[in-house]
Design an enzyme around this catalytic site. Structure first.
Site, PDB file in Angstrom:
ATOM      1  N   ARG A 260       0.093   7.635  -2.787  1.00 39.01           N
ATOM      2  CA  ARG A 260       0.604   8.745  -1.971  1.00 39.01           C
ATOM      3  C   ARG A 260       2.078   9.031  -2.268  1.00 39.01           C
ATOM      4  NH1 ARG A 260      -1.128   6.220   3.359  1.00 39.01           N
ATOM      5  NH2 ARG A 260      -1.616   4.524   1.912  1.00 39.01           N
TER       6      ARG A 260
ATOM      7  N   HIS B  45       2.580   3.235  -8.980  1.00 38.58           N
ATOM      8  CA  HIS B  45       2.380   1.792  -9.162  1.00 38.58           C
ATOM      9  C   HIS B  45       3.585   1.161  -9.863  1.00 38.58           C
ATOM     10  CE1 HIS B  45      -1.520   1.929  -7.469  1.00 38.58           C
ATOM     11  NE2 HIS B  45      -2.088   2.596  -8.452  1.00 38.58           N
TER      12      HIS B  45
ATOM     13  N   LEU C  74      12.203 -19.378  -3.476  1.00 37.57           N
ATOM     14  CA  LEU C  74      11.013 -18.655  -2.997  1.00 37.57           C
ATOM     15  C   LEU C  74       9.801 -18.922  -3.891  1.00 37.57           C
ATOM     16  CD1 LEU C  74       9.955 -16.152  -1.182  1.00 37.57           C
ATOM     17  CD2 LEU C  74      10.376 -14.816  -3.247  1.00 37.57           C
TER      18      LEU C  74
ATOM     19  N   ASP D 139       0.824  -1.221   0.000  1.00 37.66           N
ATOM     20  CA  ASP D 139       0.000   0.000   0.000  1.00 37.66           C
ATOM     21  C   ASP D 139       0.856   1.268   0.000  1.00 37.66           C
ATOM     22  OD1 ASP D 139      -2.301   1.479   0.045  1.00 37.66           O
ATOM     23  OD2 ASP D 139      -2.635   1.273   2.194  1.00 37.66           O
ATOM     24  N   GLY D 140       0.316   2.305  -0.612  1.00 41.40           N
ATOM     25  CA  GLY D 140       0.957   3.620  -0.531  1.00 41.40           C
ATOM     26  C   GLY D 140       1.564   4.106  -1.840  1.00 41.40           C
ATOM     27  N   ASN D 141       1.345   3.381  -2.923  1.00 44.26           N
ATOM     28  CA  ASN D 141       1.909   3.804  -4.219  1.00 44.26           C
ATOM     29  C   ASN D 141       1.380   5.169  -4.640  1.00 44.26           C
ATOM     30  OD1 ASN D 141       3.015   1.270  -4.297  1.00 44.26           O
ATOM     31  ND2 ASN D 141       1.484   0.434  -5.690  1.00 44.26           N
TER      32      ASN D 141
HETATM   33  C1  FPP Z   1      -2.206   0.143  -3.119  1.00 45.45           C
HETATM   34  O1  FPP Z   1      -1.684   1.451  -3.186  1.00 45.45           O
HETATM   35  C2  FPP Z   1      -1.658  -0.632  -4.181  1.00 45.45           C
HETATM   36  C3  FPP Z   1      -2.374  -1.256  -5.141  1.00 45.45           C
HETATM   37  C4  FPP Z   1      -3.852  -1.214  -5.195  1.00 45.45           C
HETATM   38  C5  FPP Z   1      -1.718  -1.994  -6.223  1.00 45.45           C
HETATM   39  C6  FPP Z   1      -0.421  -2.650  -5.909  1.00 45.45           C
HETATM   40  C7  FPP Z   1       0.250  -2.865  -7.193  1.00 45.45           C
HETATM   41  C8  FPP Z   1       1.575  -2.796  -7.422  1.00 45.45           C
HETATM   42  C9  FPP Z   1       2.582  -2.643  -6.356  1.00 45.45           C
HETATM   43  C10 FPP Z   1       2.126  -2.838  -8.812  1.00 45.45           C
HETATM   44  C11 FPP Z   1       1.673  -3.965  -9.647  1.00 45.45           C
HETATM   45  C12 FPP Z   1       2.129  -5.274  -9.142  1.00 45.45           C
HETATM   46  C13 FPP Z   1       2.818  -6.171  -9.868  1.00 45.45           C
HETATM   47  C14 FPP Z   1       3.018  -7.527  -9.325  1.00 45.45           C
HETATM   48  C15 FPP Z   1       3.374  -5.861 -11.192  1.00 45.45           C
HETATM   49  P1  FPP Z   1      -2.670   2.659  -3.386  1.00 45.45           P
HETATM   50  O2  FPP Z   1      -2.795   2.922  -4.827  1.00 45.45           O
HETATM   51  O3  FPP Z   1      -3.964   2.381  -2.700  1.00 45.45           O
HETATM   52  O4  FPP Z   1      -1.878   3.816  -2.675  1.00 45.45           O
HETATM   53  P2  FPP Z   1      -2.511   4.993  -1.823  1.00 45.45           P
HETATM   54  O5  FPP Z   1      -3.184   4.369  -0.628  1.00 45.45           O
HETATM   55  O6  FPP Z   1      -1.313   5.792  -1.448  1.00 45.45           O
HETATM   56  O7  FPP Z   1      -3.453   5.725  -2.713  1.00 45.45           O
END
Ligand code: FPP
Length: 254
Positions: free
Chosen positions: A38, A51, A145, A34-36
């Site tokens: 932000r 992301h 893994l 989580d947190g991409n």
């Molecule tokens: C939550 O952050 C993250 C997600 C909903 C997606 C996670 C996906 C990835 C890390 C990339 C794709 C994965 C692979 C395996 C290629 P958020 O968007 O809710 O962040 P926020 O809470 O800061 O808005």
């Protein structure tokens, strides 16, 4: 040469005694990445860049987990609820997932990683479904893994699937309703042949489970941090493992 030195040499770990107990590692770690969004916002960048950075970070963290001897890493990449996001964001996430699977060989960089996915793949594009089959087959005999990527995954949805299967088996006379037990449900989950997660890590500051591995995490140890997923590094994994190793897991006993 000590056991630890041999272990580091065998696993190509340069130097380090990371100050963790290698005899008490979590076998299965789960991460809610989580947190991409932000992370991107803080830099005035589009969420999609966050992301992408999150996907790069998965590579780094998965390699590190493999190096220190973690057997299973399950990451939440796309939930059954994430379809509610704007189409452009959903498309980006799907593109990243497709890209990740297509380039699985280069992500593994010769390491013996077994890649699997969990979730309802029937709603994914044909191309992604084909890549899932390809990568699963390609890596099925790897013994390092197991990287388990949750795509279109929801814990409740998973339980509904298992219940439907059981109901079908009862209707067809294969099993008796009164004989249904926890093992029968566990075996019908996407994670059927894997151990439950020992440690669940959630970066990004929130402290909730968000429909992730809800059956499997009945006795999982949770560890949270405010660090956003793209900034999450091996030091944080080590911190989580050290904290895990201090905990007294009683599984309902005394
Ligand atoms: C939550 O952050 C993250 C997600 C909903 C997606 C996670 C996906 C990835 C890390 C990339 C794709 C994965 C692979 C395996 C290629 P958020 O968007 O809710 O962040 P926020 O809470 O800061 O808005």
């Amino acid at each position: 040469m000590s056991f630890l030195s041999r272990f580091f040499k065998k696993n190509n770990i340069d130097n380090e005694n990371f100050d963790i107990d290698y005899n008490n590692l979590p076998v299965h770690i789960a991460i809610i990445m989580d947190g991409n969004g932000r992370w991107a916002k803080e830099r005035r960048l589009p969420r999609t860049v966050g992301h992408k950075e999150g996907s790069n970070n998965l590579d780094r963290i998965a390699h590190f987990c493999g190096e220190i001897g973690i057997k299973y890493l399950t990451v939440y990449a796309f939930s059954t609820e994430n379809w509610k996001r704007p189409k452009s964001e959903v498309d980006t996430l799907m593109d990243l997932l497709l890209d990740y699977l297509k380039n699985a060989e280069s992500h593994m960089r010769g390491r013996s990683v077994r890649i699997r996915t969990i979730g309802d793949s029937s709603a994914l594009s044909k191309e992604i479904q084909e890549q899932i089959v390809r990568v699963t087959k390609l890596t099925e005999n790897n013994s390092g893994l197991t990287l388990n990527i949750a795509i279109n995954y929801g814990g409740r949805d998973e339980i509904v699937h298992a219940v439907k299967e059981l109901a079908r088996d009862v209707a067809e006379g294969k099993i008796k309703c009164d004989n249904i037990d926890e093992t029968m449900i566990t075996n019908r989950l996407y994670t059927g042949d894997m151990p439950d997660p020992d440690l669940l890590i959630r970066p990004g500051g929130e402290k909730r489970i968000s429909n992730f591995l809800i059956w499997q995490s009945a006795y999982t140890e949770f560890w949270y941090t405010d660090v956003l997923w793209p900034d999450f590094q091996k030091e944080h994994i080590l911190e989580a493992i050290k904290e895990y190793q201090k905990r007294n897991r009683r599984f309902g006993g005394v």
